[in-house]
Design a protein around this motif. Structure first.
Motif, PDB file in Angstrom:
ATOM      1  N   LEU A  50       0.828  -1.207   0.000  1.00  0.00           N
ATOM      2  CA  LEU A  50       0.000   0.000   0.000  1.00  0.00           C
ATOM      3  C   LEU A  50       0.861   1.255   0.000  1.00  0.00           C
ATOM      4  N   GLY A  51       1.932   1.255   0.803  1.00  0.00           N
ATOM      5  CA  GLY A  51       2.830   2.405   0.821  1.00  0.00           C
ATOM      6  C   GLY A  51       3.485   2.628  -0.526  1.00  0.00           C
ATOM      7  N   ALA A  52       3.913   1.527  -1.168  1.00  0.00           N
ATOM      8  CA  ALA A  52       4.522   1.654  -2.493  1.00  0.00           C
ATOM      9  C   ALA A  52       3.513   2.171  -3.519  1.00  0.00           C
ATOM     10  N   PHE A  53       2.246   1.746  -3.392  1.00  0.00           N
ATOM     11  CA  PHE A  53       1.222   2.210  -4.329  1.00  0.00           C
ATOM     12  C   PHE A  53       0.951   3.700  -4.148  1.00  0.00           C
ATOM     13  N   VAL A  54       0.882   4.152  -2.898  1.00  0.00           N
ATOM     14  CA  VAL A  54       0.617   5.567  -2.639  1.00  0.00           C
ATOM     15  C   VAL A  54       1.765   6.437  -3.140  1.00  0.00           C
ATOM     16  N   LEU A  55       3.001   5.934  -2.988  1.00  0.00           N
ATOM     17  CA  LEU A  55       4.174   6.729  -3.350  1.00  0.00           C
ATOM     18  C   LEU A  55       4.690   6.429  -4.756  1.00  0.00           C
ATOM     19  N   ARG A  56       3.917   5.678  -5.537  1.00  0.00           N
ATOM     20  CA  ARG A  56       4.438   5.208  -6.810  1.00  0.00           C
ATOM     21  C   ARG A  56       4.814   6.349  -7.745  1.00  0.00           C
ATOM     22  N   ARG A  57       4.002   7.416  -7.800  1.00  0.00           N
ATOM     23  CA  ARG A  57       4.294   8.503  -8.743  1.00  0.00           C
ATOM     24  C   ARG A  57       5.569   9.256  -8.402  1.00  0.00           C
ATOM     25  N   PRO A  58       5.723   9.740  -7.136  1.00  0.00           N
ATOM     26  CA  PRO A  58       6.994  10.418  -6.839  1.00  0.00           C
ATOM     27  C   PRO A  58       8.204   9.500  -6.933  1.00  0.00           C
ATOM     28  N   LEU A  59       8.022   8.214  -6.595  1.00  0.00           N
ATOM     29  CA  LEU A  59       9.154   7.297  -6.683  1.00  0.00           C
ATOM     30  C   LEU A  59       9.566   7.068  -8.128  1.00  0.00           C
ATOM     31  N   MET A  60       8.593   6.934  -9.021  1.00  0.00           N
ATOM     32  CA  MET A  60       8.914   6.670 -10.409  1.00  0.00           C
ATOM     33  C   MET A  60       9.570   7.859 -11.096  1.00  0.00           C
ATOM     34  N   MET A  61       9.470   9.048 -10.493  1.00  0.00           N
ATOM     35  CA  MET A  61      10.164  10.209 -11.053  1.00  0.00           C
ATOM     36  C   MET A  61      11.671  10.019 -11.003  1.00  0.00           C
ATOM     37  N   SER A  62      12.132   9.280 -10.018  1.00  0.00           N
ATOM     38  CA  SER A  62      13.573   9.053  -9.888  1.00  0.00           C
ATOM     39  C   SER A  62      14.022   7.782 -10.586  1.00  0.00           C
ATOM     40  N   ALA A  63      13.088   6.984 -11.097  1.00  0.00           N
ATOM     41  CA  ALA A  63      13.449   5.699 -11.698  1.00  0.00           C
ATOM     42  C   ALA A  63      14.433   5.840 -12.860  1.00  0.00           C
ATOM     43  N   PRO A  64      14.219   6.752 -13.834  1.00  0.00           N
ATOM     44  CA  PRO A  64      15.190   6.842 -14.944  1.00  0.00           C
ATOM     45  C   PRO A  64      16.597   7.198 -14.474  1.00  0.00           C
ATOM     46  N   THR A  65      16.696   8.116 -13.515  1.00  0.00           N
ATOM     47  CA  THR A  65      18.019   8.508 -13.033  1.00  0.00           C
ATOM     48  C   THR A  65      18.709   7.362 -12.321  1.00  0.00           C
ATOM     49  N   CYS A  66      17.954   6.653 -11.454  1.00  0.00           N
ATOM     50  CA  CYS A  66      18.542   5.530 -10.724  1.00  0.00           C
ATOM     51  C   CYS A  66      18.906   4.392 -11.669  1.00  0.00           C
ATOM     52  N   ALA A  67      18.065   4.154 -12.683  1.00  0.00           N
ATOM     53  CA  ALA A  67      18.341   3.074 -13.629  1.00  0.00           C
ATOM     54  C   ALA A  67      19.599   3.338 -14.438  1.00  0.00           C
ATOM     55  N   SER A  68      19.909   4.616 -14.662  1.00  0.00           N
ATOM     56  CA  SER A  68      21.112   4.959 -15.422  1.00  0.00           C
ATOM     57  C   SER A  68      22.370   4.931 -14.564  1.00  0.00           C
ATOM     58  N   GLY A  69      22.201   4.727 -13.250  1.00  0.00           N
ATOM     59  CA  GLY A  69      23.356   4.634 -12.357  1.00  0.00           C
ATOM     60  C   GLY A  69      23.953   5.962 -11.955  1.00  0.00           C
ATOM     61  N   ARG A  70      23.235   7.051 -12.193  1.00  0.00           N
ATOM     62  CA  ARG A  70      23.758   8.370 -11.829  1.00  0.00           C
ATOM     63  C   ARG A  70      23.508   8.657 -10.350  1.00  0.00           C
ATOM     64  N   TRP A  71      24.534   9.201  -9.693  1.00  0.00           N
ATOM     65  CA  TRP A  71      24.429   9.511  -8.275  1.00  0.00           C
ATOM     66  C   TRP A  71      23.477  10.682  -8.042  1.00  0.00           C
ATOM     67  N   HIS A  72      23.724  11.776  -8.755  1.00  0.00           N
ATOM     68  CA  HIS A  72      22.914  12.965  -8.573  1.00  0.00           C
ATOM     69  C   HIS A  72      21.512  12.726  -9.118  1.00  0.00           C
ATOM     70  N   GLY A  73      20.531  13.007  -8.306  1.00  0.00           N
ATOM     71  CA  GLY A  73      19.151  12.793  -8.692  1.00  0.00           C
ATOM     72  C   GLY A  73      18.597  11.456  -8.231  1.00  0.00           C
ATOM     73  N   CYS A  74      19.466  10.592  -7.724  1.00  0.00           N
ATOM     74  CA  CYS A  74      18.999   9.291  -7.223  1.00  0.00           C
ATOM     75  C   CYS A  74      19.361   9.136  -5.752  1.00  0.00           C
ATOM     76  N   TYR A  75      20.659   8.976  -5.480  1.00  0.00           N
ATOM     77  CA  TYR A  75      21.088   8.709  -4.107  1.00  0.00           C
ATOM     78  C   TYR A  75      21.176   9.964  -3.241  1.00  0.00           C
ATOM     79  N   ASP A  76      20.974  11.125  -3.841  1.00  0.00           N
ATOM     80  CA  ASP A  76      20.962  12.345  -3.041  1.00  0.00           C
ATOM     81  C   ASP A  76      19.562  12.953  -2.978  1.00  0.00           C
ATOM     82  N   THR A  77      18.534  12.132  -3.251  1.00  0.00           N
ATOM     83  CA  THR A  77      17.151  12.591  -3.159  1.00  0.00           C
ATOM     84  C   THR A  77      16.342  11.597  -2.337  1.00  0.00           C
ATOM     85  N   PHE A  78      15.281  12.098  -1.708  1.00  0.00           N
ATOM     86  CA  PHE A  78      14.420  11.226  -0.912  1.00  0.00           C
ATOM     87  C   PHE A  78      13.786  10.148  -1.777  1.00  0.00           C
TER      88      PHE A  78
END
Length: 234
Positions: free
Chosen positions: A29-57
């Protein structure tokens, strides 16, 4: 009726499902509620970039959720290795260790992220209890409750010395004090607040209370006398 008698395997499986299903549903349920803001960071994290992934909530929480299968594999590998070595309670120890690390380190990482005025803005300390609770709001209070919740939940399962709610509270408070001191020392543009310590400790204590059934069962099992080894024929 002997309530202290060990449960049969079917009864243990039923109890595991009864208590585990709400946790899984809550996580989903928590993942479903937060799915939209979490998916905003998905492309950055998938590309392995530090900035925009590991330095963001969003990025840190997303990676925490995505790495759950990897954490489960680590639990299985540790438990397999321990069972081969004859270590007692191999599954419980492995799950507790991985759960403490996986559920605590990412959230502590979030608290150590520098603010916009790191190294420039004056250091801020709030030592008046309950004054900052109003400004935290519900999301802030819930977040502070969760920071050391995994530690409070799993530590009593792994370490017999921590098998009491007051000790879990003390552990959460001690870890929170270290975080608040680190925020002040490293000049992260964060408020080192006593209310953070209180709420963090409360989260650890509540989590320890939630896992009390399991660590009390482990405590009884460890204190039960083992049958003497057969010595006939020696």
């Amino acid at each position: 009726m002997d309530h202290s008698a060990p449960l049969s395997p079917p009864a243990r499986r039923t109890r595991t499902v009864v208590y585990g299903a709400p946790a899984v549903l809550g996580l989903a349920l928590g993942a479903f509620v937060l799915r939209r803001p979490l998916m905003m960071s998905a492309p950055t994290c998938a590309s392995g970039r530090w900035h925009g992934c590991y330095d963001t909530f969003n990025g840190v929480v997303l990676m925490m959720l995505v790495s759950i299968p990897l954490a489960a594999l680590v639990v299985c590998a540790l438990a397999w290795w321990r069972r081969r070595a004859g270590t007692p309670a191999a599954w419980r120890r492995s799950l507790a260790e991985v759960g403490m690390v996986h559920g605590t380190v990412p959230l502590v990482w979030l608290t150590m992220m520098p603010g916009g005025g790191a190294g420039v803005a004056p250091r801020r300390v709030s030592l008046v209890p309950l004054r900052d609770l109003v400004t935290m709001g519900v999301p802030g209070i819930v977040g502070n409750l969760l920071i050391f919740a995994a530690l409070g939940f799993f530590a009593p399962l792994r370490f017999p010395a921590l098998r009491s709610v007051p000790r879990a509270l003390a552990l959460g408070a001690a870890c929170s004090v270290l975080v608040e001191v680190a925020q002040y020392v490293f000049w992260l543009d964060r408020v080192s607040s006593v209310d953070d310590v209180l709420v963090n400790a409360a989260g650890a204590g509540l989590a320890a209370l939630a896992s009390r059934r399991w660590w009390r069962t482990a405590e009884k099992a460890s204190s039960r006398p083992r049958p003497a080894a057969a010595t006939a024929g020696r």
